[in-house]
Design an enzyme around this catalytic site. Structure first.
Site, PDB file in Angstrom:
ATOM      1  N   TYR A  44      77.539   3.781 -28.542  1.00  0.00           N
ATOM      2  CA  TYR A  44      78.195   4.963 -29.110  1.00  0.00           C
ATOM      3  C   TYR A  44      79.710   4.834 -29.004  1.00  0.00           C
ATOM      4  O   TYR A  44      80.442   5.152 -29.948  1.00  0.00           O
ATOM      5  CB  TYR A  44      77.716   6.219 -28.384  1.00  0.00           C
ATOM      6  CG  TYR A  44      78.530   7.451 -28.735  1.00  0.00           C
ATOM      7  CD1 TYR A  44      78.476   8.016 -30.010  1.00  0.00           C
ATOM      8  CD2 TYR A  44      79.374   8.041 -27.790  1.00  0.00           C
ATOM      9  CE1 TYR A  44      79.229   9.134 -30.338  1.00  0.00           C
ATOM     10  CE2 TYR A  44      80.131   9.163 -28.110  1.00  0.00           C
ATOM     11  CZ  TYR A  44      80.061   9.699 -29.378  1.00  0.00           C
ATOM     12  OH  TYR A  44      80.821  10.804 -29.707  1.00  0.00           O
ATOM     13  N   HIS A  45      80.177   4.378 -27.863  1.00  0.00           N
ATOM     14  CA  HIS A  45      81.618   4.213 -27.644  1.00  0.00           C
ATOM     15  C   HIS A  45      82.209   3.230 -28.650  1.00  0.00           C
ATOM     16  O   HIS A  45      83.236   3.496 -29.276  1.00  0.00           O
ATOM     17  CB  HIS A  45      81.865   3.724 -26.215  1.00  0.00           C
ATOM     18  CG  HIS A  45      83.297   3.461 -25.901  1.00  0.00           C
ATOM     19  ND1 HIS A  45      83.835   2.186 -25.937  1.00  0.00           N
ATOM     20  CD2 HIS A  45      84.320   4.291 -25.559  1.00  0.00           C
ATOM     21  CE1 HIS A  45      85.123   2.259 -25.623  1.00  0.00           C
ATOM     22  NE2 HIS A  45      85.439   3.507 -25.390  1.00  0.00           N
ATOM     23  N   HIS A  46      81.560   2.081 -28.824  1.00  0.00           N
ATOM     24  CA  HIS A  46      82.056   1.072 -29.763  1.00  0.00           C
ATOM     25  C   HIS A  46      82.116   1.619 -31.189  1.00  0.00           C
ATOM     26  O   HIS A  46      83.106   1.431 -31.899  1.00  0.00           O
ATOM     27  CB  HIS A  46      81.160  -0.167 -29.725  1.00  0.00           C
ATOM     28  CG  HIS A  46      81.523  -1.138 -28.644  1.00  0.00           C
ATOM     29  ND1 HIS A  46      82.757  -1.726 -28.571  1.00  0.00           N
ATOM     30  CD2 HIS A  46      80.813  -1.633 -27.599  1.00  0.00           C
ATOM     31  CE1 HIS A  46      82.795  -2.543 -27.529  1.00  0.00           C
ATOM     32  NE2 HIS A  46      81.626  -2.499 -26.913  1.00  0.00           N
ATOM     33  N   LEU A  69      75.943   5.040 -23.982  1.00  0.00           N
ATOM     34  CA  LEU A  69      77.404   5.099 -23.903  1.00  0.00           C
ATOM     35  C   LEU A  69      78.044   3.860 -24.508  1.00  0.00           C
ATOM     36  O   LEU A  69      79.061   3.957 -25.199  1.00  0.00           O
ATOM     37  CB  LEU A  69      77.839   5.245 -22.441  1.00  0.00           C
ATOM     38  CG  LEU A  69      79.338   5.090 -22.147  1.00  0.00           C
ATOM     39  CD1 LEU A  69      80.157   6.125 -22.912  1.00  0.00           C
ATOM     40  CD2 LEU A  69      79.603   5.196 -20.643  1.00  0.00           C
TER      41      LEU A  69
END
Length: 287
Positions: free
Chosen positions: A159-161, A156
């Site tokens: 991937y989020h960044h 998470l």
């Protein structure tokens, strides 16, 4: 690339955007973008490099993890406090200065207008929108602190960044109107998040509900992102109301916000519900 390179604004004879007419006073000496056209074209011509940066970011992080395997973790309390403190201040100031444009339009013109008209490219909000996009590159440094301190790095996180960076840069390239809601929510969530991390870096111990609150704010942001995207899709497909957002960007928003919502819910369950049940089970065994 899935219609993502089809930009209509500032190309050929199209020099206008569907944007808010609201302008407010410049309070800080640097809050004005001198070359809106130049910045927009630069983003349009180079937005795909956000994907390149994301790939390089991932490879570097994995390489550093490999190097750190047989090393002791670094103690980085002071740099971590300064890093998170600076990002907290940036997020708070950005929230205050950026959100006025969106909130004033929301109050006076309603939700539909606010989600379909981008911020005025000559306004203070435009500067903080650009600063927001640049900050997504800076925030990649969060991961460096994790791997150097040998803390768990979950999917998470990176991937989020990476996904936020790609979507933000593409949205800047076409002046995506719902970006006003997305940026306001993100500034707000990061104001809480980075303040919490800064205090934690100093060794401050918080009650469990504080970290749960921060995660809840982040998770709520993702569900609101899905709701906003669904509403704009409805407007574009089933009404005659025009919105400053391409279908390619809209589909990209659907992808990242739905996956974010799923991943954040899963993180919340793993971090708080499952761990709490495990602790209760351990206590029961001891009794």
């Amino acid at each position: 690339m899935l219609g993502l390179d089809t930009f209509e604004i500032y190309r050929g004879n199209s020099t206008k955007t569907q944007h808010s007419l609201y302008e407010y006073e410049y309070s800080l000496p640097f809050e004005k973008i001198q070359d809106t056209l130049g910045w927009t074209l630069y983003f349009q011509e180079n937005w795909h490099h956000s994907v390149t940066i994301s790939i390089v970011y991932y490879v570097l992080i994995r390489a550093i993890q490999k190097v750190m395997q047989n090393r002791q973790p670094f103690q980085l309390q002071t740099p971590l406090f300064l890093w998170n403190g600076a990002l907290a201040i940036f997020s708070i100031v950005g929230l205050v200065r950026f959100s006025e444009d969106f909130l004033v339009n929301l109050y006076h013109n309603g939700l539909t207008y606010s989600l379909c008209h981008s911020c005025n490219p000559e306004s203070v909000a435009a500067f903080w929108s650009l600063a927001f996009a640049i900050s997504k590159i800076v925030e990649l440094g969060d991961t460096l602190f994790i791997v150097l301190r040998k803390k768990p790095l979950i999917f998470l996180h990176y991937y989020h960044h990476a996904a936020v960076l790609v979507y933000t840069v593409h949205s800047g390239a076409e002046h995506t109107a719902p970006g006003q809601a997305f940026i306001t929510m993100n500034y707000l969530a990061h104001s809480f998040m980075y303040t919490y991390y800064a205090m934690a870096a100093l060794g401050k111990k918080f009650p469990r509900w504080v970290s749960m609150f921060v995660t809840t704010v982040q998770t709520t942001q993702m569900f609101l992102g899905v709701a906003v995207t669904c509403y704009v899709y409805y407007l574009k497909q089933y009404t005659k109301y025009k919105c400053q957002q391409s279908m390619g960007n809209l589909y990209l928003a659907f992808t990242i916000y739905i996956t974010f919502a799923i991943l954040f819910v899963r993180f919340f369950i793993d971090a708080y519900i499952k761990k709490n049940k495990l602790k209760e089970a351990e206590k029961a065994k001891k009794q």
